[in-house]
Design an enzyme around this catalytic site. Structure first.
Site, short mmCIF file in Angstrom:
data_model
loop_
_atom_site.label_atom_id
_atom_site.label_comp_id
_atom_site.label_asym_id
_atom_site.label_seq_id
_atom_site.Cartn_x
_atom_site.Cartn_y
_atom_site.Cartn_z
N ASP A 1 24.20 60.93 64.08
CA ASP A 1 24.19 62.23 64.99
C ASP A 1 23.56 61.68 66.23
OD1 ASP A 1 25.21 63.91 63.01
OD2 ASP A 1 23.18 64.54 62.42
N ASP B 1 30.66 72.37 56.31
CA ASP B 1 29.39 72.70 56.22
C ASP B 1 29.15 73.66 55.01
OD1 ASP B 1 28.99 70.55 58.37
OD2 ASP B 1 28.91 71.94 59.88
#
Length: 258
Positions: A130, A11
């Site tokens: 997600d 990330d």
């Protein structure tokens, strides 16, 4: 049978690698180039870089660090975050990425999946999903999950979206089970099994890895093609060479570490 893939996820925020728990409370994990080279040397099969602020901040991913990574490593890598058009995807791919992953932009405009597949081929197009289990027991998707303050619920069942994404041209699905993300209690095998039953393209498990056994469970019980993880690799809790040796001992085929 194809070898199963081990995929570190990095990330990215402001050119640094960060990691949170359930997408919150991110802490700095190190330099993006140093971590990328470390994982390449350890035997990672590919890398995923996710610019977690791009979509919530309505900006494009910064190609400068993509070009930097492309010069440093010789394994495939995928870039996610803020890729909302063919033009943006072209810049990312031309900067050196092998694949692009789209999530929130595809939920806002699903035809983007087809546009990218038509322009670059399905092998370049990953759809990230997600997913959260809601109080009625159904899994539903979220968007803008890179920023907890901007995350939005979408009235769309996760499994329905996986089917639609494939129909529109997704060449790979990354299913991130948000309830498991960062807590190291194992992948959501039940959800992955249901996704696998509907997924005709490669399926990548994401969210929850905390021990080598968790990788084996995802491969054996959910038949995923790859397993993505972040915090266990960044922290050194699991080293990729040892993980691959363990998986081979469980009769799970993985590529050798060179």
């Amino acid at each position: 049978m194809l070898s199963r893939r081990i995929i570190p996820c990095l990330d990215v925020r402001d050119g640094r690698v960060v990691k949170g728990v359930r997408f919150r409370d991110h802490v700095d994990m190190g330099d993006i180039a140093e971590l990328a080279q470390r994982y390449r040397d350890q035997g990672a099969d590919e890398l995923v870089f996710y610019d977690i602020g791009a979509s919530p901040e309505a900006r494009s991913v910064d190609v400068a660090w993509i070009e930097r990574i492309a010069r440093l490593i010789d394994i495939p890598f995928c870039v996610a975050g803020g890729i909302d058009s063919v033009e943006t995807a072209r810049r990312v791919l031309f900067a050196g990425a092998d694949k692009v992953s789209i999530n929130s932009p595809a939920l806002g405009r699903p035809e983007l999946i087809t546009e990218l597949a038509d322009e670059f081929g399905v092998q370049c197009v990953v759809v990230g999903v997600d997913s959260v289990r809601e109080t009625d027991g159904q899994w539903r998707v979220r968007r803008f999950s890179g920023d907890p303050d901007k995350t939005q619920a979408v009235p769309l069942r996760t499994l329905d979206w996986i089917v639609e994404a494939q129909r529109r041209g997704a060449g790979e699905i990354v299913l991130n089970c948000m309830d498991s993300d960062g807590v190291r209690r194992g992948y959501d095998v039940v959800q992955l099994q249901q996704a696998r039953a509907l997924c005709q393209v490669p399926l990548i498990a994401s969210g929850g890895a905390g021990a080598m056994e968790h990788f084996a469970e995802a491969f054996d019980q959910a038949d995923v093609d790859g397993a993505l993880a972040a915090s266990v690799f960044h922290s050194g809790a699991i080293a990729i060479p040892e993980l691959k040796r363990y998986l081979r001992g469980q009769q799970i085929e993985v590529r050798d570490v060179y």
